[in-house]
Design a protein around this motif. Sequence first.
Motif, PDB file in Angstrom:
ATOM      1  N   TRP A  30      -6.134   4.902  11.759  1.00  0.00           N
ATOM      2  CA  TRP A  30      -6.531   5.105  10.360  1.00  0.00           C
ATOM      3  C   TRP A  30      -6.095   3.953   9.461  1.00  0.00           C
ATOM      4  O   TRP A  30      -6.803   3.582   8.516  1.00  0.00           O
ATOM      5  CB  TRP A  30      -5.948   6.423   9.828  1.00  0.00           C
ATOM      6  CG  TRP A  30      -4.460   6.407   9.617  1.00  0.00           C
ATOM      7  CD1 TRP A  30      -3.497   6.739  10.516  1.00  0.00           C
ATOM      8  CD2 TRP A  30      -3.766   5.983   8.437  1.00  0.00           C
ATOM      9  NE1 TRP A  30      -2.256   6.566   9.981  1.00  0.00           N
ATOM     10  CE2 TRP A  30      -2.377   6.109   8.687  1.00  0.00           C
ATOM     11  CE3 TRP A  30      -4.169   5.530   7.178  1.00  0.00           C
ATOM     12  CZ2 TRP A  30      -1.402   5.790   7.756  1.00  0.00           C
ATOM     13  CZ3 TRP A  30      -3.183   5.205   6.239  1.00  0.00           C
ATOM     14  CH2 TRP A  30      -1.830   5.343   6.525  1.00  0.00           C
ATOM     15  N   THR A  59       0.913   4.207   2.689  1.00  0.00           N
ATOM     16  CA  THR A  59       1.569   4.139   3.999  1.00  0.00           C
ATOM     17  C   THR A  59       3.012   4.623   3.957  1.00  0.00           C
ATOM     18  O   THR A  59       3.633   4.769   5.007  1.00  0.00           O
ATOM     19  CB  THR A  59       1.557   2.686   4.524  1.00  0.00           C
ATOM     20  OG1 THR A  59       2.317   1.860   3.627  1.00  0.00           O
ATOM     21  CG2 THR A  59       0.141   2.139   4.607  1.00  0.00           C
ATOM     22  N   GLU A  86      -8.384   0.976   9.918  1.00  0.00           N
ATOM     23  CA  GLU A  86      -9.682   1.306   9.318  1.00  0.00           C
ATOM     24  C   GLU A  86      -9.589   1.246   7.794  1.00  0.00           C
ATOM     25  O   GLU A  86     -10.513   0.790   7.126  1.00  0.00           O
ATOM     26  CB  GLU A  86     -10.125   2.702   9.773  1.00  0.00           C
ATOM     27  CG  GLU A  86     -10.461   2.762  11.261  1.00  0.00           C
ATOM     28  CD  GLU A  86     -10.615   4.187  11.771  1.00  0.00           C
ATOM     29  OE1 GLU A  86     -10.446   5.133  10.943  1.00  0.00           O
ATOM     30  OE2 GLU A  86     -10.890   4.367  12.972  1.00  0.00           O
ATOM     31  N   ARG A  87      -8.469   1.681   7.241  1.00  0.00           N
ATOM     32  CA  ARG A  87      -8.272   1.626   5.788  1.00  0.00           C
ATOM     33  C   ARG A  87      -8.252   0.177   5.304  1.00  0.00           C
ATOM     34  O   ARG A  87      -8.800  -0.149   4.251  1.00  0.00           O
ATOM     35  CB  ARG A  87      -6.948   2.318   5.439  1.00  0.00           C
ATOM     36  CG  ARG A  87      -6.550   2.246   3.955  1.00  0.00           C
ATOM     37  CD  ARG A  87      -5.204   2.906   3.736  1.00  0.00           C
ATOM     38  NE  ARG A  87      -4.741   2.790   2.363  1.00  0.00           N
ATOM     39  CZ  ARG A  87      -5.088   3.609   1.378  1.00  0.00           C
ATOM     40  NH1 ARG A  87      -5.895   4.628   1.636  1.00  0.00           N
ATOM     41  NH2 ARG A  87      -4.634   3.427   0.157  1.00  0.00           N
ATOM     42  N   CYS A 134       2.185   5.230  11.910  1.00  0.00           N
ATOM     43  CA  CYS A 134       0.862   4.666  12.168  1.00  0.00           C
ATOM     44  C   CYS A 134       0.807   4.067  13.569  1.00  0.00           C
ATOM     45  O   CYS A 134       1.650   3.244  13.924  1.00  0.00           O
ATOM     46  CB  CYS A 134       0.532   3.568  11.153  1.00  0.00           C
ATOM     47  SG  CYS A 134       0.937   3.977   9.444  1.00  0.00           S
ATOM     48  N   ASP A 139       0.849  -1.197   0.000  1.00  0.00           N
ATOM     49  CA  ASP A 139       0.000   0.000   0.000  1.00  0.00           C
ATOM     50  C   ASP A 139       0.887   1.250   0.000  1.00  0.00           C
ATOM     51  O   ASP A 139       1.491   1.611   1.010  1.00  0.00           O
ATOM     52  CB  ASP A 139      -0.907  -0.020   1.235  1.00  0.00           C
ATOM     53  CG  ASP A 139      -1.936   1.109   1.214  1.00  0.00           C
ATOM     54  OD1 ASP A 139      -1.850   1.987   0.325  1.00  0.00           O
ATOM     55  OD2 ASP A 139      -2.832   1.125   2.084  1.00  0.00           O
TER      56      ASP A 139
END
Length: 280
Positions: free
Chosen positions: A107, A32, A110-111, A37, A29
């Motif tokens: 986040w 990121t 949740e993503r 995070c 991804d």
Amino acid sequence: MVTPAWTGSKCQPIALDDIVEILAHCVEDDATTGRICDVGGPDVLTYREMMQETARVLGKRRYMIPVPLFSPGLSRLWVSLVTQLPKALVAPLIQSLRHDMVARDLWLQERMGLAATPFSEALADAVHAEGLAKEPTVRSVQRMPLPAGRDAEWVAHEYARWLPRALGFVQVDVEDQVIRFRARGTRHTLLELTFREDRSWPGRALLEITGGALAGRRMGLPRLEFRTAPDGAHVLAAVQDFHPRLPWWLYAATQAKLHVWVMWRFGRHLRRLAEQSPTA
């Protein structure tokens, strides 16, 4: 047990399997890249509550006597003695215990749509994993071609569509999110797989092994999972943490060879679809 003041600090423990899933997701991804995070499980607990739950899962009873002292020196000495870890590693960890360690922003999870594992479930898995080294555990990985424009989640659904017409000697029933392998002409379930939507996303699809006469003791998360390879042109099919009911020698001579044969045939099916599909 005398519990110093730091055992009242709050933390947000997260399961090791969830951390591995998050790291694997970050590799693929781009959103990121360069970001920091926070990650955490669904439960916010004090260290004292974690110890009490650990005692419960281990079947032990411990009386805890809170004291108002932080006592970092004593705690550092005690942890070093019990764990045999070097003081240079233990000291900064003990100093940090005076602060709450709670995630500020989830986040990333949740993503991903990741439903983190509850602490009690992760703890039970960790405790039961102590016995895994003494019992044979199945780990089997196959690499197969992936048709252009498809992902691991599509492969899992294609696997469910392909199975019933591919195995003539075994009856395969697909109902909603559950795949059942039955001895033909009977209602006796040999193996049951359940699609876990809460632990799947396009790049990874998880089919939990939830029952059947061929499934042994349940320890950890027995599963068949499909993962999109980093090159985007292949998919990995992996059986993880499966404990067969059959004696190991009999499993290796029968069920294991059958699984490899089925996945080889499914790989041929995917290869034909890849050759028919337009180039990406």
